[in-house]
Scaffold this active site. Structure first.
Site, mmCIF file in Angstrom:
data_model
loop_
_atom_site.group_PDB
_atom_site.id
_atom_site.type_symbol
_atom_site.label_atom_id
_atom_site.label_comp_id
_atom_site.label_asym_id
_atom_site.label_seq_id
_atom_site.Cartn_x
_atom_site.Cartn_y
_atom_site.Cartn_z
ATOM 1 N N ASP A 19 34.053 30.254 45.608
ATOM 2 C CA ASP A 19 32.735 30.062 46.240
ATOM 3 C C ASP A 19 32.734 29.187 47.506
ATOM 4 O O ASP A 19 31.833 28.345 47.656
ATOM 5 C CB ASP A 19 31.737 29.468 45.220
ATOM 6 C CG ASP A 19 31.507 30.383 44.027
ATOM 7 O OD1 ASP A 19 32.134 31.454 43.960
ATOM 8 O OD2 ASP A 19 30.692 30.011 43.160
ATOM 9 N N LYS A 41 29.889 37.427 41.830
ATOM 10 C CA LYS A 41 29.315 37.015 40.538
ATOM 11 C C LYS A 41 27.890 36.539 40.744
ATOM 12 O O LYS A 41 27.518 36.166 41.858
ATOM 13 C CB LYS A 41 30.170 35.912 39.909
ATOM 14 C CG LYS A 41 30.248 34.663 40.760
ATOM 15 C CD LYS A 41 31.255 33.690 40.179
ATOM 16 C CE LYS A 41 31.301 32.429 40.997
ATOM 17 N NZ LYS A 41 30.041 31.679 40.987
ATOM 18 N N CYS A 97 31.154 25.828 39.177
ATOM 19 C CA CYS A 97 31.913 27.087 39.192
ATOM 20 C C CYS A 97 33.422 26.869 39.107
ATOM 21 O O CYS A 97 34.124 27.652 38.465
ATOM 22 C CB CYS A 97 31.524 27.898 40.416
ATOM 23 S SG CYS A 97 29.804 28.451 40.284
#
Ligand code: VGL
Ligand code: ZN
Length: 211
Positions: free
Chosen positions: A8, A108, A153
């Protein structure tokens, strides 16, 4: 086979983004150095990619503010500022991050009713993203995890990797955390260690001191 998993590293999670992680921009050159090292057989990235009506956004819950918790499809869900909306610049990977050598990207959080912190599964573990299958099919047995955010995450990606049987290493200085509550990053590191994740620094890896 070794894989680097870049979690991310997107515009909304670095300086100027809607959910900027403190110091997030600083990890970009660190991750570039790791990629340039030639240490990895595979380099993959995860991408937080939400529809505008995503249930993790405070804006989509009347009267709620970021940091508050709601129930989303039966799970406790922390509410966040609107971030990483598909087809917006905030969802794009940070420009300075080298992307030319990436082997695959795993989106995601694309389902409005469920959040997905881990790069492997959504939070209810209802669906896999395909990352685990991809790594196993390619003979990967060791993964190194870097990116944003250490206490969300990155943590859930590393925990799932270890649970799936990969030798899992967290490269601590190539990650930054949100620290919504004081000490969240330190607790995340402890939890990862307790679950078999090895914690190292970039310097150790680049020196070849991690075997
Ligand atoms: C993340 C909060 C919400 C992360 C993603 O990438 O750590 N955190 N969505
Ligand atoms: Zn998100």
């Amino acid at each position: 086979m070794k894989a680097l998993i870049i979690v991310d590293v997107q515009n909304d999670f670095v300086d100027g983004g809607t959910l900027a992680v403190p110091g997030g921009t600083e990890i970009v050159p660190v991750i570039n150095a790791l990629q340039a090292n030639g240490h990895y057989d595979y380099v993959v990235a995860t991408q937080d990619l939400h529809p505008a009506n995503h249930g993790s956004f405070a804006d989509n819950h009347e009267g709620k503010l970021p940091g508050e918790t709601v129930n989303l499809s039966g799970l406790d869900q922390i509410l966040w500022p609107t971030h990483c909306v598909a087809k917006t610049a905030g969802a794009d990977f940070v420009d300075d991050l080298h992307q030319d050598n990436w082997d695959a990207i795993f989106p995601k959080g694309t389902d409005a009713r469920i959040d997905s912190y881990s790069g492997f599964f959504d939070n209810g573990k209802l669906k896999a993203t395909g990352l685990g299958k991809y790594l196993k099919e390619n003979g990967v047995n060791e993964v190194h995890v870097v990116g944003l955010a250490t206490d969300y995450c990155v943590k859930f990606t590393a925990l799932d990797a270890a649970e799936l049987g990969f030798q899992t290493i967290l490269i601590q200085d190539a990650c930054r955390g949100v620290n919504l509550q004081d000490g969240d990053v330190a607790r995340a590191i402890t939890q990862m260690k307790e679950n078999g994740v090895r914690i190292v620094d970039t310097g150790m890896l680049l020196k070849g001191a991690v075997v």
